[in-house]
Design an enzyme around this catalytic site. Structure first.
Site, PDB file in Angstrom:
ATOM      1  N   CYS A  98       0.492  -1.266   0.139  1.00  0.00           N
ATOM      2  CA  CYS A  98       0.028  -0.073  -0.160  1.00  0.00           C
ATOM      3  C   CYS A  98       0.755   1.041  -0.349  1.00  0.00           C
ATOM      4  O   CYS A  98       2.044   1.458  -0.387  1.00  0.00           O
ATOM      5  CB  CYS A  98      -1.149  -0.012   1.013  1.00  0.00           C
ATOM      6  SG  CYS A  98      -0.693   0.084   2.935  1.00  0.00           S
ATOM      7  N   ASP A 105      -8.270   3.825   0.694  1.00  0.00           N
ATOM      8  CA  ASP A 105      -7.566   4.420   1.809  1.00  0.00           C
ATOM      9  C   ASP A 105      -8.367   4.694   3.568  1.00  0.00           C
ATOM     10  O   ASP A 105      -9.161   5.648   3.316  1.00  0.00           O
ATOM     11  CB  ASP A 105      -6.966   5.647   1.242  1.00  0.00           C
ATOM     12  CG  ASP A 105      -5.547   5.659   2.379  1.00  0.00           C
ATOM     13  OD1 ASP A 105      -6.066   5.463   3.401  1.00  0.00           O
ATOM     14  OD2 ASP A 105      -4.582   6.643   1.476  1.00  0.00           O
ATOM     15  N   ARG A 120      -3.351  -0.427   5.074  1.00  0.00           N
ATOM     16  CA  ARG A 120      -4.536  -1.826   3.839  1.00  0.00           C
ATOM     17  C   ARG A 120      -3.232  -3.081   4.530  1.00  0.00           C
ATOM     18  O   ARG A 120      -3.577  -3.514   4.515  1.00  0.00           O
ATOM     19  CB  ARG A 120      -4.535  -1.061   3.120  1.00  0.00           C
ATOM     20  CG  ARG A 120      -5.661  -0.204   3.227  1.00  0.00           C
ATOM     21  CD  ARG A 120      -5.975   1.026   1.917  1.00  0.00           C
ATOM     22  NE  ARG A 120      -4.307   1.465   1.633  1.00  0.00           N
ATOM     23  CZ  ARG A 120      -3.923   2.463   0.289  1.00  0.00           C
ATOM     24  NH1 ARG A 120      -5.066   2.006  -0.338  1.00  0.00           N
ATOM     25  NH2 ARG A 120      -3.483   3.457   0.555  1.00  0.00           N
TER      26      ARG A 120
END
Ligand code: 4NP
Length: 154
Positions: free
Chosen positions: A10, A124, A16
């Site tokens: 990420c 996100d 994440r």
């Protein structure tokens, strides 16, 4: 079958990708699948730091321990060390593809790779509220179901 290896990527490697790594680690162990799993970020701002406390809490509430995670930035050698390099969103993928320059492990978008048709990008949660972190856990679990199905299928 040779042991497969996956690197999840990420931006910051504090929300994440460490979450997906932890969910995949536990689910693969439960499924008896031997896979090498790791995560990193395209950015270096959080390198050496632990997971975002909000992500840590949401993950812990679902039984995933991110307390030992330390962020690191992706490096060109990663494309030689993993079978798959899987990006959480299009920006991460673009950064990976420019680093990869056509060599080594394929870089792809994680959710489509795992058979999730929608969303294509892993949202996100960093700038959002706590709901976003809870949603991230649910999405990670859904995608890891697909990951396991894919690994089992060969
Ligand atoms: P991640 O989330 O890429 O899922 O780890 C983010 C972490 C940090 C920032 C953005 C997204 N940041 O802007 O610092």
């Amino acid at each position: 079958m040779e042991k497969q290896s996956i690197l999840f990527v990420c931006l910051g490697n504090i929300c994440r990708s460490p979450l997906v790594e932890a969910v995949a680690r536990r689910r693969c162990a439960e499924a008896g699948l031997e896979v090498t799993l790791a995560s990193c970020g395209t950015g270096n701002w959080h390198a050496g730091k632990g997971a975002d406390p909000r992500m840590l809490r949401a993950a812990a509430a679902a039984g995933y321990d991110l307390s030992r995670h330390r962020a690191r930035q992706v490096r060109p050698g990663d494309f030689d060390g993993y079978d798959w390099v899987l990006a959480m969103d299009e920006d991460n993928l673009e950064a990976l593809l420019s680093m990869r320059r056509g060599r080594g492990a394929p870089a792809e978008l994680f959710l489509p790779w795992a058979g999730v048709a929608s969303p294509r990008e892993f949202p996100d949660p960093y700038f959002g509220d706590s709901d976003g972190f809870r949603d991230s856990v649910a999405l990670a679990e859904r995608a890891v179901d697909g990951l396991i199905a894919r690994l089992r299928g060969g």
